[in-house]
Scaffold this active site. Structure first.
Site, PDB file in Angstrom:
ATOM      1  N   ARG A 101      -9.558  50.804  24.661  1.00  0.00           N
ATOM      2  CA  ARG A 101     -10.319  50.461  25.868  1.00  0.00           C
ATOM      3  C   ARG A 101     -11.456  51.471  25.963  1.00  0.00           C
ATOM      4  NH1 ARG A 101      -8.110  48.955  31.819  1.00  0.00           N
ATOM      5  NH2 ARG A 101      -7.881  47.018  30.665  1.00  0.00           N
ATOM      6  N   HIS A 128     -13.306  41.213  27.462  1.00  0.00           N
ATOM      7  CA  HIS A 128     -11.894  41.549  27.688  1.00  0.00           C
ATOM      8  C   HIS A 128     -11.077  40.410  27.064  1.00  0.00           C
ATOM      9  CE1 HIS A 128      -8.454  43.477  29.162  1.00  0.00           C
ATOM     10  NE2 HIS A 128      -8.634  43.426  30.467  1.00  0.00           N
ATOM     11  N   GLN A 131      -7.381  39.646  27.997  1.00  0.00           N
ATOM     12  CA  GLN A 131      -7.274  39.043  29.324  1.00  0.00           C
ATOM     13  C   GLN A 131      -7.546  37.545  29.229  1.00  0.00           C
ATOM     14  OE1 GLN A 131      -6.547  40.789  32.349  1.00  0.00           O
ATOM     15  NE2 GLN A 131      -6.185  38.682  32.943  1.00  0.00           N
ATOM     16  N   ASP A 222     -12.901  38.437  40.041  1.00  0.00           N
ATOM     17  CA  ASP A 222     -12.629  39.797  39.550  1.00  0.00           C
ATOM     18  C   ASP A 222     -13.344  40.763  40.492  1.00  0.00           C
ATOM     19  OD1 ASP A 222     -11.966  42.013  37.997  1.00  0.00           O
ATOM     20  OD2 ASP A 222     -13.444  41.601  36.427  1.00  0.00           O
ATOM     21  N   CYS A 261      -7.801  38.807  37.304  1.00  0.00           N
ATOM     22  CA  CYS A 261      -7.226  39.633  36.231  1.00  0.00           C
ATOM     23  C   CYS A 261      -6.506  40.858  36.777  1.00  0.00           C
ATOM     24  CB  CYS A 261      -8.321  40.051  35.261  1.00  0.00           C
ATOM     25  SG  CYS A 261      -9.667  40.940  36.055  1.00  0.00           S
ATOM     26  N   ARG A 289      -0.143  38.674  29.871  1.00  0.00           N
ATOM     27  CA  ARG A 289      -0.867  39.682  29.078  1.00  0.00           C
ATOM     28  C   ARG A 289      -0.004  40.089  27.887  1.00  0.00           C
ATOM     29  NH1 ARG A 289      -4.976  42.751  30.904  1.00  0.00           N
ATOM     30  NH2 ARG A 289      -4.937  43.374  28.723  1.00  0.00           N
TER      31      ARG A 289
HETATM   32  N1   CP Z   1      -6.351  43.293  33.915  1.00  0.00           N
HETATM   33  C1   CP Z   1      -6.324  44.502  33.352  1.00  0.00           C
HETATM   34  O1   CP Z   1      -6.847  44.745  32.244  1.00  0.00           O
HETATM   35  O2   CP Z   1      -5.678  45.442  34.094  1.00  0.00           O
HETATM   36  P1   CP Z   1      -5.639  47.003  33.804  1.00  0.00           P
HETATM   37  O3   CP Z   1      -7.035  47.527  34.014  1.00  0.00           O
HETATM   38  O4   CP Z   1      -4.675  47.561  34.781  1.00  0.00           O
HETATM   39  O5   CP Z   1      -5.220  47.222  32.393  1.00  0.00           O
HETATM   40  N1  NVA Z   2     -14.225  43.856  35.182  1.00  0.00           N
HETATM   41  C1  NVA Z   2     -13.152  44.790  35.390  1.00  0.00           C
HETATM   42  C2  NVA Z   2     -11.911  44.314  34.736  1.00  0.00           C
HETATM   43  C3  NVA Z   2     -10.709  45.187  34.930  1.00  0.00           C
HETATM   44  C4  NVA Z   2      -9.494  44.679  34.213  1.00  0.00           C
HETATM   45  C5  NVA Z   2     -13.559  46.154  34.861  1.00  0.00           C
HETATM   46  O1  NVA Z   2     -14.173  46.223  33.778  1.00  0.00           O
HETATM   47  O2  NVA Z   2     -13.274  47.141  35.521  1.00  0.00           O
END
Ligand code: CP
Ligand code: NVA
Length: 303
Positions: A101, A128, A131, A222, A261, A289
């Site tokens: 990430r 993502h 997701q 989101d 999400c 997930r």
């Molecule tokens: N939806 C998602 O990726 O959640 P987290 O940021 O908690 O991993």
């Molecule tokens: N768009 C959000 C998604 C989190 C899972 C972010 O990037 O923070």
């Protein structure tokens, strides 16, 4: 040749459908996959916080018989201590795959080039994908197919929006993306999705007007401010409030279900009452997930 998963944009509809079927199979018969990653070690490196992604990868890998090593943002100060190209090459000396990430998609590209093992995108600024897979698995379970459905995404055009567009285009799900002016999805990623949609017959509509979501089967939203965006909420709240996903929007559109999400912000982008209602698919998405990621891992690494 090792395969990475940075985005699904380079996948065919057939490959996407097969991966979705594998996720369904793994969810239905987990015992059959309990040794899929036996003896394999996976490093999961996070430059940003996570609840769902971190825990679902860790427990999911365990259920496939593998082992996960977690590196948090403190122990992997990528830019400060050594170059990311060297981090990736070192990790690949021990790990069978790298889940990452990161802030910038280019870091993932560097990783993919430097590491001799698969690299999996666990969220970046552009996409993502894990997701997106979980979300369409959820729709598949709820509706029996993703093909011919219409999803309306309402809120900030971001990484999640982009992956929903791409995976939806591959699986035959029509898309309406409704954002406030100036917060549209990236034209680059919309173009990627439209190129796929042209082949699969999917319709993609963009609008700044929530009325464009009328007739959608499901509404997705989101956070208005993604991780790493330090814009003060107060400066955008008034602009985003008309795009809140609430009971009135569900009624206006006729949508039967709502997705997010998470992490969600109750009574900002979505009302708490809608999150807790029968229309909510949020916890099913969260559970999926793990099943989706286990399909990705089995596909990339499975014996
Ligand atoms: N939806 C998602 O990726 O959640 P987290 O940021 O908690 O991993
Ligand atoms: N768009 C959000 C998604 C989190 C899972 C972010 O990037 O923070």
């Amino acid at each position: 040749m090792k395969q990475d998963l940075l985005t699904f944009a380079n996948w065919t509809p057939e490959q996407m459908q097969e991966l979705l079927s594998l996720a369904v199979q793994i969810k239905q018969a987990p015992q059959a996959y309990s040794q899929a990653l036996a003896g394999k070690s996976i490093v999961a490196l996070f430059e940003k916080p996570s609840l769902r992604t971190r825990v679902s990868f860790d427990i999911g890998i365990n259920r496939l018989g593998g082992h996960m090593v977690y590196l948090d943002s403190q122990s992997n100060k990528l830019a400060g201590r050594e170059d990311s190209v060297d981090v990736a090459a070192n990790l690949a000396c021990w790990a069978d795959a790298i889940v990452a990430r990161v802030f910038s998609h280019s870091t993932l590209e560097t990783f993919a080039e430097a590491a001799k093992v698969p690299v999996i995108n666990a969220l970046c600024d552009k996409y993502h994908p894990c997701q997106g897979l979980a979300d369409y698995l959820t729709l598949f379970e709820k509706f029996g197919s993703c093909e011919g459905l219409t999803m309306a995404y309402v809120g900030d055009g971001n990484n999640v929006t982009h992956s929903l567009l791409i995976v939806g285009a591959l699986l035959g799900c029509h898309q309406v993306v409704v954002t406030p002016e100036g917060h549209e999805a990236s034209p680059e990623m919309v173009a990627q999705a439209k190129a796929i949609a042209a082949k699969t017959g999917v319709k993609i509509v963009e609008s700044n007007d929530v009325a464009a979501a009328k007739g959608a089967n499901v509404i997705y939203t989101d956070t208005w401010l993604s991780m790493g965006d330090d814009t003060p909420l107060e400066t955008i709240k008034d602009k985003f409030m008309p795009y809140q996903v609430n009971e009135a929007l569900m009624e206006l559109t006729g949508a039967t279900h709502v997705l997010h999400c998470q992490p969600a912000h109750r009574d900002l982008e979505i009302t708490g009452s809608l999150m807790d209602s029968d229309a909510s698919l949020l916890m099913q998405q969260a559970e999926n997930r793990m099943h989706g990621q286990n399909a990705i891992l089995t596909h990339l690494l499975g014996a």
